[in-house]
Design a protein around this motif. Structure first.
Motif, PDB file in Angstrom:
ATOM      1  N   GLY A 240      55.921  25.704  52.053  1.00 19.61           N
ATOM      2  CA  GLY A 240      56.044  24.710  53.121  1.00 19.61           C
ATOM      3  C   GLY A 240      55.288  23.778  52.054  1.00 19.61           C
ATOM      4  O   GLY A 240      55.534  22.345  52.081  1.00 19.61           O
ATOM      5  N   GLY A 241      54.251  23.961  52.414  1.00 21.64           N
ATOM      6  CA  GLY A 241      52.943  22.480  51.590  1.00 21.64           C
ATOM      7  C   GLY A 241      52.532  23.098  50.532  1.00 21.64           C
ATOM      8  O   GLY A 241      52.915  23.331  50.139  1.00 21.64           O
ATOM      9  N   THR A 242      50.989  22.296  50.292  1.00 17.76           N
ATOM     10  CA  THR A 242      50.302  22.333  49.191  1.00 17.76           C
ATOM     11  C   THR A 242      48.585  23.419  49.736  1.00 17.76           C
ATOM     12  O   THR A 242      47.719  22.736  48.943  1.00 17.76           O
ATOM     13  N   SER A 243      48.749  24.714  49.953  1.00 12.89           N
ATOM     14  CA  SER A 243      47.764  25.304  50.529  1.00 12.89           C
ATOM     15  C   SER A 243      47.688  26.872  49.559  1.00 12.89           C
ATOM     16  O   SER A 243      48.723  26.889  48.846  1.00 12.89           O
ATOM     17  N   SER A 244      46.711  26.805  49.007  1.00 16.31           N
ATOM     18  CA  SER A 244      46.155  28.415  48.510  1.00 16.31           C
ATOM     19  C   SER A 244      44.863  28.309  48.780  1.00 16.31           C
ATOM     20  O   SER A 244      44.214  27.817  49.612  1.00 16.31           O
ATOM     21  N   ILE A 245      44.688  29.947  48.222  1.00 13.81           N
ATOM     22  CA  ILE A 245      43.547  30.353  48.939  1.00 13.81           C
ATOM     23  C   ILE A 245      42.699  30.644  47.500  1.00 13.81           C
ATOM     24  O   ILE A 245      43.303  31.557  46.690  1.00 13.81           O
ATOM     25  N   GLU A 246      41.591  30.508  48.039  1.00 15.53           N
ATOM     26  CA  GLU A 246      40.827  30.773  46.563  1.00 15.53           C
ATOM     27  C   GLU A 246      40.595  31.843  46.088  1.00 15.53           C
ATOM     28  O   GLU A 246      39.958  33.092  46.879  1.00 15.53           O
ATOM     29  N   ILE A 247      40.164  32.884  45.088  1.00 12.81           N
ATOM     30  CA  ILE A 247      40.170  33.987  44.741  1.00 12.81           C
ATOM     31  C   ILE A 247      39.316  33.996  43.408  1.00 12.81           C
ATOM     32  O   ILE A 247      39.122  33.087  42.632  1.00 12.81           O
ATOM     33  N   TYR A 248      38.000  34.904  44.089  1.00 15.79           N
ATOM     34  CA  TYR A 248      36.843  35.276  43.642  1.00 15.79           C
ATOM     35  C   TYR A 248      37.430  36.799  41.448  1.00 15.79           C
ATOM     36  O   TYR A 248      36.523  36.115  41.592  1.00 15.79           O
ATOM     37  N   PHE A 249      38.377  37.350  41.920  1.00 16.68           N
ATOM     38  CA  PHE A 249      38.416  38.214  41.069  1.00 16.68           C
ATOM     39  C   PHE A 249      40.137  38.409  41.307  1.00 16.68           C
ATOM     40  O   PHE A 249      41.117  38.144  41.419  1.00 16.68           O
ATOM     41  N   CYS A 250      40.365  38.408  39.844  1.00 14.18           N
ATOM     42  CA  CYS A 250      41.548  38.725  39.409  1.00 14.18           C
ATOM     43  C   CYS A 250      43.027  39.448  39.487  1.00 14.18           C
ATOM     44  O   CYS A 250      41.658  40.793  40.153  1.00 14.18           O
ATOM     45  N   PRO A 251      43.529  39.312  40.140  1.00 15.52           N
ATOM     46  CA  PRO A 251      44.556  40.121  40.959  1.00 15.52           C
ATOM     47  C   PRO A 251      45.410  41.776  40.711  1.00 15.52           C
ATOM     48  O   PRO A 251      44.864  42.547  40.745  1.00 15.52           O
ATOM     49  N   TRP A 252      45.051  40.948  39.048  1.00 10.99           N
ATOM     50  CA  TRP A 252      45.502  42.308  37.789  1.00 10.99           C
ATOM     51  C   TRP A 252      44.536  43.100  37.081  1.00 10.99           C
ATOM     52  O   TRP A 252      44.868  44.408  37.088  1.00 10.99           O
ATOM     53  N   CYS A 253      43.809  42.834  36.881  1.00 11.71           N
ATOM     54  CA  CYS A 253      42.215  43.503  35.797  1.00 11.71           C
ATOM     55  C   CYS A 253      40.973  43.509  37.084  1.00 11.71           C
ATOM     56  O   CYS A 253      40.029  44.498  36.392  1.00 11.71           O
ATOM     57  N   GLY A 254      40.872  42.982  38.235  1.00  7.52           N
ATOM     58  CA  GLY A 254      39.430  42.387  38.833  1.00  7.52           C
ATOM     59  C   GLY A 254      38.649  42.438  38.453  1.00  7.52           C
ATOM     60  O   GLY A 254      37.942  42.178  39.170  1.00  7.52           O
ATOM     61  N   THR A 255      38.568  41.077  37.447  1.00  4.55           N
ATOM     62  CA  THR A 255      37.378  40.640  36.039  1.00  4.55           C
ATOM     63  C   THR A 255      36.618  39.614  37.447  1.00  4.55           C
ATOM     64  O   THR A 255      37.663  39.149  38.037  1.00  4.55           O
ATOM     65  N   LYS A 256      36.055  39.424  37.719  1.00  3.71           N
ATOM     66  CA  LYS A 256      35.047  38.167  38.663  1.00  3.71           C
ATOM     67  C   LYS A 256      35.213  36.732  38.101  1.00  3.71           C
ATOM     68  O   LYS A 256      35.142  36.823  36.526  1.00  3.71           O
ATOM     69  N   LEU A 257      35.806  35.945  38.196  1.00  3.79           N
ATOM     70  CA  LEU A 257      36.661  34.897  37.876  1.00  3.79           C
ATOM     71  C   LEU A 257      35.599  34.204  38.092  1.00  3.79           C
ATOM     72  O   LEU A 257      34.699  33.882  38.729  1.00  3.79           O
TER      73      LEU A 257
END
Length: 64
Positions: free
Chosen positions: A47-64
């Motif tokens: 219900g808010g505008t929160s997100s968790i920063e990610i450093y790797f792609c959840p689909w292919c595993g590449t470093k972002l």
């Protein structure tokens, strides 16, 4: 030049819902991408505008 690491990330980072204008309100939107900072995050659908920063792609595993 490819903007995102894989087709799945490209799809989710650029997803535009026809029903919800706000990406945080759309249950189908799972990734938020900030063009300015080149950051990716997993949206917290609470219900808010929160997100968790990610450093790797959840689909292919590449470093972002």
């Amino acid at each position: 030049m490819k903007k995102h690491c894989c087709e799945d990330m490209d799809y989710h980072a650029n997803y535009q819902c026809e029903i919800h204008e706000n990406p945080y309100e759309c249950p189908d939107r799972v990734i938020i991408y900030d063009n300015k900072d080149n950051d990716y995050g997993l949206i917290i659908h609470d219900g808010g505008t929160s997100s968790i920063e990610i450093y790797f792609c959840p689909w292919c595993g590449t470093k972002l």
